[in-house]
Design an enzyme around this catalytic site. Structure first.
Site, PDB file in Angstrom:
ATOM      1  CG  HIS A   1      -6.330   0.464   4.573  1.00  0.00           C
ATOM      2  ND1 HIS A   1      -5.132  -0.156   4.832  1.00  0.00           N
ATOM      3  CD2 HIS A   1      -7.118   0.204   5.661  1.00  0.00           C
ATOM      4  CE1 HIS A   1      -5.177  -0.763   6.013  1.00  0.00           C
ATOM      5  NE2 HIS A   1      -6.382  -0.555   6.522  1.00  0.00           N
TER       6      HIS A   1
ATOM      7  CD  GLU B   1      -2.979  -1.023   2.322  1.00  0.00           C
ATOM      8  OE1 GLU B   1      -2.809  -0.164   3.219  1.00  0.00           O
ATOM      9  OE2 GLU B   1      -3.921  -1.825   2.330  1.00  0.00           O
TER      10      GLU B   1
END
Length: 304
Positions: A277, A256
């Protein structure tokens, strides 16, 4: 005064509540690792969210560190074992964002089943793809929940209302009303939808992999709002391309932001719905997270 450092963004009201305590000397600034290492010897309470990695070297240099507070559920960004060896307590807020994550899970499930994101994008590009976007219903289908803790239970409640049959696997849970507890192989075999709600540990890393996907129904839909590392995303990519997996909906990724080649390829597939997220990113969840964290913090420090 107790030195408190907030290294990741926290709700404004929570910061004001911290600074209002005369016993606390509060600083708020996101420090990258080198700067955090330089400051940590003076810090007694460190407050983080998911962006800060509280690694062993950070903890070892925190000679005055008493508490590490995680405003959120997961602790995989904190070396809990090292903290425990040093006698440093680690606090988190496991239930505060459960409803927000459960609602996003359901939104992603519906989006994957009914091609909502693809239909929206096509319309914005002036394309009418009605005939290409035949989806599937949730009603009457079997939802397999891996991890029936606080969030998994909220998902189960909503799935039952939608008329889904719910099975779950969790080595720590024997019973939950309306849910049939099964082993993993049975969950894979009977589920039309599978959703993950587990922490990232040695046992759960790449829990969903080529071998486990092979045990699933053809056309299964996989949803992940827990941690990216619980899915082997290369195996998921292959299963989507081969159409073993009908669709996947991901809020989390092993890398990420997902900017590497594998995840770029994954995100280009038309069978993927993805969000960055944002499971706990609601006004209500962030308020609950902050209040619960401060309550626990003040109790630990015996501050009224």
């Amino acid at each position: 005064m107790i030195r408190v450092h907030v290294n990741d963004p926290l709700e404004k009201e929570a910061i004001e509540m911290l600074k209002a305590k005369p016993q606390l000397n509060v600083t708020c600034e996101h420090l990258e690792k080198e700067k955090l290492l330089a400051m940590i010897p003076e810090i007694e309470v460190l407050i983080v969210r998911s962006a800060t990695k509280v690694t062993a070297d950070v903890i070892e240099r925190g000679t005055k560190l008493r508490l590490i507070c995680r405003a959120g559920v997961g602790l995989d960004n904190i070396d809990v074992e090292t903290a425990q060896k040093r006698g440093i307590k680690v606090l988190n807020t496991p239930g505060a964002s459960a409803i927000s994550v459960a609602e996003l899970t359901f939104g992603l499930m519906l989006a994957a089943a009914r091609h909502i994101a693809r239909g929206t994008l096509d319309l914005k590009n002036g394309i009418w793809t009605k005939k290409d976007l035949e989806g599937v219903e949730l009603f009457g289908k079997t939802l397999g929940i891996i991890g029936i803790g606080t969030i998994g239970r909220e998902v189960a409640k909503r799935a039952i209302v939608f008329g889904m049959n719910v099975v779950a696997y969790d080595p720590y849970v024997q019973r939950f009303e309306g849910v049939r507890i099964v082993n993993l192989d049975e969950l894979y075999a009977v589920s039309d939808f599978i959703t993950l709600h587990v922490p990232l540990t040695k046992e759960t890393k790449h829990l969903i992999n080529a071998e486990s996907i092979a045990k699933m129904k053809d056309g299964v839909i996989i949803v992940n709002t827990s941690r990216g590392g619980v899915i082997d995303e290369a195996a998921l990519y292959d299963a989507l391309v081969k159409r073993k997996v009908y669709a996947a909906a991901l809020d989390v990724f092993e890398v990420e932001p997902p900017n590497d080649e594998l995840r770029k390829k994954l995100l280009q597939l038309p069978y993927i719905v993805a969000t960055p997220h944002i499971g706990a990113s609601t006004i209500e969840a962030q308020t609950r997270v902050a209040k619960e964290l401060l309550q626990r913090l003040f109790e630990e420090l015996k501050i009224s």
